[in-house]
Scaffold this active site. Structure first.
Site, PDB file in Angstrom:
ATOM      1  N   GLU A 175      -4.130  -0.556 -10.655  1.00 22.58           N
ATOM      2  CA  GLU A 175      -4.942   0.611 -10.315  1.00 22.58           C
ATOM      3  C   GLU A 175      -4.738   1.693 -11.369  1.00 22.58           C
ATOM      4  OE1 GLU A 175      -5.482   1.699  -6.046  1.00 22.58           O
ATOM      5  OE2 GLU A 175      -4.455   3.536  -6.639  1.00 22.58           O
TER       6      GLU A 175
ATOM      7  N   HIS B 255       0.965  -3.751  -9.112  1.00 24.96           N
ATOM      8  CA  HIS B 255       1.612  -4.230  -7.897  1.00 24.96           C
ATOM      9  C   HIS B 255       1.514  -5.747  -7.850  1.00 24.96           C
ATOM     10  CE1 HIS B 255       1.421  -4.774  -3.245  1.00 24.96           C
ATOM     11  NE2 HIS B 255       2.662  -4.898  -3.674  1.00 24.96           N
TER      12      HIS B 255
ATOM     13  N   HIS C  71       7.364   1.612   1.559  1.00 22.17           N
ATOM     14  CA  HIS C  71       6.830   0.899   0.391  1.00 22.17           C
ATOM     15  C   HIS C  71       5.315   0.981   0.249  1.00 22.17           C
ATOM     16  CE1 HIS C  71       5.170  -2.288   2.826  1.00 22.17           C
ATOM     17  NE2 HIS C  71       5.035  -3.131   1.838  1.00 22.17           N
ATOM     18  N   GLY C  72       4.630   1.580   1.220  1.00 23.15           N
ATOM     19  CA  GLY C  72       3.173   1.646   1.126  1.00 23.15           C
ATOM     20  C   GLY C  72       2.595   2.258   2.386  1.00 23.15           C
TER      21      GLY C  72
END
Lengths: 480, 140
Positions: free
Chosen positions: A208, A236, A403-404
């Site tokens: 991204e 990622h 983590h997200g």
């Protein structure tokens, strides 16, 4: 599980005490708001957290992050520390995508001057960073060369011209876990890995391009080289088929190992072996080798991303310097304070990021005063975050954070509710370039399938286990 | 109610399916069809390829994971998918299960989404009104 059984510690912290189920060895501590807890009450996350609390040799508490969701065996967003060396290591508590993680790179290209080049940049990133189901990587290595990758990780990449000293310094563990043993990785795992190195894969993995949207800590952002309005890149991905096969091999082998050591567990996916056993040592060696493969894989993708930036912008400002590379599926031997004593433990992090506070050994010198960068990718189309670890994360969460965003909707429901083509159009209309190998895969990763990442970050921030540094806004997404 | 089949069941992050059949070989076959269907595997018409698979495991659940993992390996490494199976399960009662499977398939034309791994999460083959039944969680 009924939320009323949880003990509320604060607005951001909850506990499941051991009396809830007789086989729990330690309590479970959850970092979440009531709203986030209610979102996961409908799935099996909390039952899986309780199951995780039955692993032999656990110390302190099982820690659960606010982005938690149902996984298999061990919940996503979970952290569990077992005493070294007599405690166990559990492949299922680390996951199939060993050393799945995120790398953040930053440029000196200002977005407002580069807006017109975003289309070309996305196309080149998509061209140079192979993605998609089973896709072959940027290079193919021989099995003999692969053993060097497994042993040396990012250092192998540096020897071959794909990395700099600065990259290595700003990678968790210097991009190479000691104790990797390629001989403990099966031929089948190596066969899956040798053709995939330097590839993104599919699923929730992505590259991204983001613009730094807001800075919350000027000093930390300066140290990291993050400037408001300038372009960054997140990568990622993990250890691809090699890591999946290592985990598959050892979860299968450990089905009989638990019987040998008389270990009883509520879920066969949690099978484990004492770290000081021959079986435990074999898995540790193989897992570290797979982790090194993942470090090298992200390094090769970073090399390819730099190539795309250089060709697009043809300026020295296009150079992408590494901010940091973090792991969020890993088992690591670390020293932590538990009940007033410093002990060596194996910290299992599955969908949780290491978040070492200021002054922790192992951080690069420039991060010693600010703490370790923690990279939190959002859901596609929403913000991502850069945080730093704190003294509190060391004391209360084994140096870990979220983590997200964390999924909240099943993939099948997302595919029913979201049309891939419509989503791509919507994202492009909001100014985000999209390159996706599969429209159905794009639909599965729709922002509505995830929790609100801002709420997750607000929770770890208010709980004190991480501190906000910067928010990133996506401008181009490449998905397999 | 007898017969055989599979259905997707909800899972927040990965894929899960419920599979049922009258006997173990049919259960394995349906599980393979279910996994291929969830992954959206489409085979090239005409070309047929045969492969043989043998494995042993301490129980039938472990054998099922080994069998499905073999299919993932063929898919990823050789771009092969299978649609016809002749499966035999041997010595299923003796703390050591063995399977011998002849599989017929073809090169894969397209896959919507790959399965990374077959998990043991709550994996239990049970006798129910539908014969044998199992829930399988797949990591994607």
């Amino acid at each position: 599980m009924n939320l009323e059984n949880l003990i509320q510690i604060s607005d951001y912290e909850w506990e499941i005490p051991t009396y809830i189920r007789s086989d729990m060895r330690v309590p479970v501590r959850l970092f979440a708001t009531r709203e986030l807890l209610e979102q996961i009450a409908g799935d099996k996350s909390l039952d899986q957290a309780i199951n995780a609390a039955t692993l032999p040799g656990l110390v302190g508490r099982v820690i659960i992050m606010p982005d938690m969701h149902q996984g298999y065996g061990f919940p996503i967003g979970g952290v569990a520390a077992t005493e070294f060396p007599q405690g166990v290591i559990s492949p299922g508590a680390i996951g199939y995508d060993i050393n799945c993680g995120v790398r953040l790179l930053a440029s000196n290209i200002e977005f407002k001057s580069a807006r017109k080049e975003m289309d070309a940049l996305a196309t080149l990133l998509n061209k140079y960073c192979p993605s998609g189901v089973g896709k072959e990587g940027a290079i193919t290595v021989s099995i003999k060369e692969l053993d060097h990758v497994l042993h040396d990780g990012s250092r192998w990449a540096m020897k071959n011209g794909f990395a700099t000293e600065a990259d290595i310094s700003r990678t968790e563990e210097g991009g190479c876990l000691d104790g990797a043993n390629p001989d403990k990785v099966s031929d089948r795992a190596k066969a899956r890995g040798r053709e995939q190195i330097g590839s993104l894969g599919a699923g929730n993995h992505f590259i991204e391009v983001d613009v730094v949207d807001e800075i919350f800590d000027e000093n930390a952002a300066n140290v990291m080289g993050l400037r408001k309005g300038y372009l960054t890149v997140q990568i990622h991905c993990g250890s691809r088929g090699l890591g999946h096969q290592v985990c598959t091999d050892y979860v299968q082998q450990f089905q009989s190992v638990v019987k040998k050591y008389g270990i009883e567990l509520p879920d066969r996916e949690l099978v484990c072996a004492p770290m000081d056993s021959q079986e435990g040592q074999s898995y540790l060696g193989a897992m570290r080798a797979a982790a090194n493969f993942a470090f090298a894989n992200r390094q090769l993708l970073a090399y390819s991303a730099r190539r795309a930036f250089a060709e697009t912008f043809k300026s020295k400002d296009a150079y992408l310097h590494q901010v940091y590379d973090i792991c969020h599926n890993m088992g690591k031997i670390e020293t932590h304070e538990v009940d007033g004593r410093q002990i060596k433990v194996c910290v299992h992090r599955k969908g949780a990021t290491r978040a070492f506070g200021p002054g922790t050994p192992g951080l690069p010198p420039e991060y010693q005063t600010i703490g370790q960068p923690v990279i939190i990718p959002g859901s596609m189309g929403t913000a991502s975050w850069v945080l730093v670890g704190t003294e509190d994360s060391m004391a209360r969460s084994f140096g870990s954070s979220c983590h997200g965003a964390g999924r909240v909707m099943s993939r099948s429901k997302a595919k029913h509710e979201v049309r891939g083509e419509a989503l791509r159009k919507e994202l492009e209309e909001s100014g985000i370039q999209v390159r996706a190998g599969s429209l159905s895969g794009l639909a599965e990763e729709a922002p509505s399938a995830y929790k609100d990442v801002d709420m997750v970050v607000e929770t770890v921030s208010k709980a004190g286990i991480a501190r906000k540094v910067a928010r990133l806004k996506p401008v181009a997404v490449i998905k397999g | 109610m007898k017969g055989k089949g599979f259905e997707e069941i909800p899972h927040t992050a990965d894929w899960a399916m419920r599979v049922w059949a009258n006997d173990l070989p049919s259960l394995f076959e349906e599980a393979a069809h279910g996994m291929n269907t969830l992954a959206g595997v489409k085979l090239i018409e005409g070309a047929r390829i045969k492969k043989h698979f043998e494995a042993k495991a301490p129980d039938s659940e472990s054998l099922l994971v080994a069998f499905l993992s073999e299919l993932i390996y063929f898919q990823e490494q050789e771009n092969l998918g299978f649609s016809k199976f002749d499966i035999q399960i041997l010595d299923a009662s003796n703390n050591e299960c063995r399977t011998s499977a002849d599989m017929e398939g073809a090169p894969i034309q397209s896959v919507d989404k790959a399965v990374k791994a077959v998990t043991f999460h709550n994996l239990k083959i049970s006798k129910t009104a539908r014969g044998l039944e199992v829930e399988i969680v797949l990591d994607v």
